[in-house]
Scaffold this active site. Sequence first.
Site, PDB file in Angstrom:
ATOM      1  CB  THR A 210      42.189  43.006  31.315  1.00 48.33           C
ATOM      2  OG1 THR A 210      42.405  42.262  32.522  1.00 48.33           O
ATOM      3  CG2 THR A 210      42.410  44.484  31.570  1.00 48.33           C
TER       4      THR A 210
ATOM      5  CG  ASN B 118      36.912  38.201  40.599  1.00 49.36           C
ATOM      6  OD1 ASN B 118      35.938  38.930  40.460  1.00 49.36           O
ATOM      7  ND2 ASN B 118      38.068  38.650  41.044  1.00 49.36           N
TER       8      ASN B 118
ATOM      9  CD  GLN C 163      36.893  33.564  38.175  1.00 47.38           C
ATOM     10  OE1 GLN C 163      36.767  32.375  38.475  1.00 47.38           O
ATOM     11  NE2 GLN C 163      38.082  34.118  38.049  1.00 47.38           N
TER      12      GLN C 163
ATOM     13  CB  SER D  14      39.857  35.473  30.270  1.00 41.71           C
ATOM     14  OG  SER D  14      41.249  35.267  30.354  1.00 41.71           O
TER      15      SER D  14
ATOM     16  CG  HIS E 123      44.380  33.015  31.866  1.00 43.13           C
ATOM     17  ND1 HIS E 123      44.562  33.019  33.231  1.00 43.13           N
ATOM     18  CD2 HIS E 123      43.977  34.268  31.546  1.00 43.13           C
ATOM     19  CE1 HIS E 123      44.303  34.243  33.703  1.00 43.13           C
ATOM     20  NE2 HIS E 123      43.948  35.011  32.694  1.00 43.13           N
TER      21      HIS E 123
ATOM     22  CB  THR F 200      49.109  40.278  13.181  1.00 42.09           C
ATOM     23  OG1 THR F 200      49.530  41.213  12.189  1.00 42.09           O
ATOM     24  CG2 THR F 200      49.236  38.862  12.649  1.00 42.09           C
TER      25      THR F 200
ATOM     26  CB  CYS G 163      44.331  42.872  40.997  1.00 36.09           C
ATOM     27  SG  CYS G 163      43.564  42.054  39.609  1.00 36.09           S
TER      28      CYS G 163
HETATM   29  C1  PLP Z   1      40.658  36.951  35.571  1.00 34.28           C
HETATM   30  C2  PLP Z   1      39.500  37.876  35.430  1.00 34.28           C
HETATM   31  C3  PLP Z   1      39.534  38.966  34.532  1.00 34.28           C
HETATM   32  C4  PLP Z   1      40.778  39.332  33.772  1.00 34.28           C
HETATM   33  O1  PLP Z   1      41.081  38.410  32.774  1.00 34.28           O
HETATM   34  P1  PLP Z   1      42.547  38.438  32.105  1.00 34.28           P
HETATM   35  O2  PLP Z   1      42.403  37.526  30.932  1.00 34.28           O
HETATM   36  O3  PLP Z   1      43.464  37.891  33.136  1.00 34.28           O
HETATM   37  O4  PLP Z   1      42.825  39.826  31.719  1.00 34.28           O
HETATM   38  C5  PLP Z   1      38.415  39.740  34.401  1.00 34.28           C
HETATM   39  N1  PLP Z   1      37.296  39.475  35.099  1.00 34.28           N
HETATM   40  C6  PLP Z   1      37.223  38.451  35.965  1.00 34.28           C
HETATM   41  C7  PLP Z   1      35.949  38.201  36.690  1.00 34.28           C
HETATM   42  C8  PLP Z   1      38.318  37.615  36.164  1.00 34.28           C
HETATM   43  O5  PLP Z   1      38.238  36.618  37.030  1.00 34.28           O
END
Ligand code: PLP
Length: 388
Positions: A73, A152, A180, A200, A202, A238, A331
């Site tokens: 994000t 996604n 993704q 991202s 995670h 930081t 979301c």
């Molecule tokens: C999960 C996702 C995000 C957001 O990532 P976060 O690290 O959860 O803020 C943005 N774009 C896509 C395509 C995603 O799948």
Amino acid sequence: MKNRIYLDYAATSPMLPEVLEAMMPYLTGSFGNPSGVYATGREARKAVEQARRQAAEFLGAEPSEILFTSGGTESDNMAIRGAMLAAAEKGRHLITDAIEHHAVLHTCEALEKQGFEATYLQPDREGVIAPESVRKAIREDTVLISVMTVNNEIGTVEPVAEIGRIAREAGAVFHTDAVQAAGMMRLDVRQTGADLMSLSAHKFHGPKGIGCLYVRRGTRLDGILSGGAQERGLRPGTENVAAIVGMGAAMEIARRDMDAALARIRRLRDRLITRVLSDVPDSFLNGPEPDAAGEKRAANNAHFSFAGIDGEALLLRLDLAGIAASAGSACTAGSMEASHVLKAVGLDDGRIRSGIRLTLGRETTEEEIDQASAAIAAIVADLRRMRG
Ligand SMILES: *Cc1c(COP(=O)(O)O)cnc(C)c1O
């Protein structure tokens, strides 16, 4: 305990033990501030710069082109707001599309309220944004083009290399949300031609709350936060050292295991699709046809609709059966708002209302796929019976 089947890897993924292990020293003894001149600070700095090299390797970039952020994000916000603000005297127009993640769409909408202009391109039925539609939308004052690498919800792989070429010819900055795509295909910023790329951790077995933005050398970008000099002053504050180290480790592992993991995941995904479509009457696959090369549809994505079914009811019943799936984007989960992606690809209300996404990952097993498809068939039949 009843066994749980996790099929929502597009929402998030479990952290690998090796990732946690790499992080531990920076959560304990090596706790120093990377800006510190003393030993523990220098250790932390070294770890951050090592992770920057790992991220650069992962993307075919230079370490100096990687900025650490708090996730997808923030990377999307930073890319879009930063590029538009930096070039506001050149133009105030950007091009994106109707099936982006809300991190992109809501950022563009916020910019529109501030006097910028946005064009939202429409996808075809499979979710593909035609490069030709991008070309046609370009204006004299177009500063930025933002099209995701992989959608996604329905897993569509967008023709980003071609869109990147078009952006280059037009002298526009090209951003792609590749959140993704990471771990699901080889990413190479030279090949994609992206000037800005969001990731991202995670989503590929790293920790939550950490990500990065690739910024091609020479790309004009304003920071959206003000503060210290960290991350070239573009992302002050930081550094989240342990998380940065964890993301670096996750990138290294993703790169090492990609070919084997993808072959397995794709085979299981194809098995899931075959089972569901054959065992559930009036079921539909949304998004592109799966392809062996993974050039059209991400290897881990399946998205179905079932005639006469309420997707939320199906998800709740799956949860009771120990199966985690999603109604599209996280979301919109828990709210009744219809998916903007399914709307944009032209599905009718029934298909939108009954849409569920199942996304696989490296821990998924064949047994889980067989159990999940059997559960879906039984629950859909039951829900239809109850409806009479
Ligand atoms: C999960 C996702 C995000 C957001 O990532 P976060 O690290 O959860 O803020 C943005 N774009 C896509 C395509 C995603 O799948």
